[in-house]
Design a protein around this motif. Structure first.
Motif, mmCIF file in Angstrom:
data_model
loop_
_atom_site.group_PDB
_atom_site.id
_atom_site.type_symbol
_atom_site.label_atom_id
_atom_site.label_comp_id
_atom_site.label_asym_id
_atom_site.label_seq_id
_atom_site.Cartn_x
_atom_site.Cartn_y
_atom_site.Cartn_z
ATOM 1 N N GLY A 134 0.821 -1.201 0.000
ATOM 2 C CA GLY A 134 0.000 0.000 0.000
ATOM 3 C C GLY A 134 0.852 1.247 0.000
ATOM 4 O O GLY A 134 0.347 2.344 0.068
ATOM 5 N N CYS A 182 -5.950 -4.914 -0.878
ATOM 6 C CA CYS A 182 -5.123 -6.034 -1.306
ATOM 7 C C CYS A 182 -5.793 -7.323 -0.852
ATOM 8 O O CYS A 182 -6.271 -7.392 0.283
ATOM 9 C CB CYS A 182 -3.742 -5.887 -0.680
ATOM 10 S SG CYS A 182 -2.624 -7.247 -1.019
ATOM 11 N N GLY A 209 -5.757 -2.645 -11.079
ATOM 12 C CA GLY A 209 -4.617 -2.589 -10.175
ATOM 13 C C GLY A 209 -3.469 -3.429 -10.666
ATOM 14 O O GLY A 209 -3.108 -3.365 -11.852
ATOM 15 N N LEU A 249 3.028 1.114 -5.512
ATOM 16 C CA LEU A 249 1.793 0.711 -6.196
ATOM 17 C C LEU A 249 0.603 1.568 -5.806
ATOM 18 O O LEU A 249 -0.412 1.536 -6.491
ATOM 19 C CB LEU A 249 1.465 -0.764 -5.902
ATOM 20 C CG LEU A 249 2.476 -1.786 -6.379
ATOM 21 C CD1 LEU A 249 1.987 -3.194 -6.058
ATOM 22 C CD2 LEU A 249 2.757 -1.650 -7.857
ATOM 23 N N ARG A 250 0.738 2.322 -4.721
ATOM 24 C CA ARG A 250 -0.367 3.147 -4.201
ATOM 25 C C ARG A 250 -1.638 2.326 -4.049
ATOM 26 O O ARG A 250 -2.726 2.742 -4.431
ATOM 27 C CB ARG A 250 -0.582 4.377 -5.081
ATOM 28 C CG ARG A 250 0.559 5.353 -4.965
ATOM 29 C CD ARG A 250 0.382 6.679 -5.612
ATOM 30 N NE ARG A 250 -0.957 7.022 -6.070
ATOM 31 C CZ ARG A 250 -1.206 7.824 -7.086
ATOM 32 N NH1 ARG A 250 -0.218 8.352 -7.749
ATOM 33 N NH2 ARG A 250 -2.433 8.105 -7.424
ATOM 34 N N GLY A 251 -1.512 1.144 -3.480
ATOM 35 C CA GLY A 251 -2.650 0.250 -3.317
ATOM 36 C C GLY A 251 -3.641 0.742 -2.290
ATOM 37 O O GLY A 251 -3.264 1.286 -1.256
ATOM 38 N N SER A 252 -4.921 0.558 -2.586
ATOM 39 C CA SER A 252 -5.967 0.919 -1.632
ATOM 40 C C SER A 252 -6.545 -0.321 -0.950
ATOM 41 O O SER A 252 -7.004 -0.244 0.184
ATOM 42 C CB SER A 252 -7.080 1.702 -2.331
ATOM 43 O OG SER A 252 -7.610 0.966 -3.409
ATOM 44 N N SER A 302 -5.490 -0.371 -7.265
ATOM 45 C CA SER A 302 -4.682 0.842 -7.279
ATOM 46 C C SER A 302 -5.151 1.781 -8.391
ATOM 47 O O SER A 302 -5.493 1.322 -9.478
ATOM 48 C CB SER A 302 -3.209 0.487 -7.518
ATOM 49 O OG SER A 302 -2.444 1.632 -7.789
#
Length: 121
Positions: A2, A11, A56, A6-9, A108
């Motif tokens: 996160g 997972c 993503g 990758l700027r993940g929101s 993402s």
């Protein structure tokens, strides 16, 4: 995952699709193709009521032998999958590694694919 790369929101580790999910996709006219996650997810969302596209990355782990020990390397590949009407993630794209028991998917904003014109041959 996160973090800044990758700027993940969100997972999730996602199981391969069940036989029933693949049969339902085929009945809707969607035959999943390897390495075609964008098309697979889009076609399934268009053919199935209540199904949306999630954008993503699919994250892969690679071990590299180093003199000081094994080094873990993670690689994110832009990938799209679907969310069903309940919000459950479903990825009908065949995995890159046939023996994979799960896929690690990271939602993402960087997963959005912009169109680009074909390059000359």
């Amino acid at each position: 995952l996160g973090g800044s790369h990758l700027r993940g929101s969100r997972c999730r580790a996602v199981e391969p699709p069940s036989a029933a999910e693949l049969t339902a996709a085929a009945a809707a006219g969607v035959v999943p193709l390897p390495l075609r996650s964008f098309a697979n997810a889009t076609r399934l969302a268009e053919a199935s009521v209540g199904t949306s596209v999630v954008r993503g990355f699919c994250v892969f782990e690679r071990l590299r032998d180093e003199p000081s020990g094994a080094e873990r390397i993670f690689v994110g590949v832009r990938h799209w999958w679907n969310a069903d009407a309940t919000g459950r993630w479903v990825d009908i794209t065949p995995p890159l590694v046939a023996s994979a028991r799960r896929s690690l998917l990271v939602e993402s904003p960087l997963g959005v694919k912009s169109g680009s014109p074909p390059t000359p041959a």
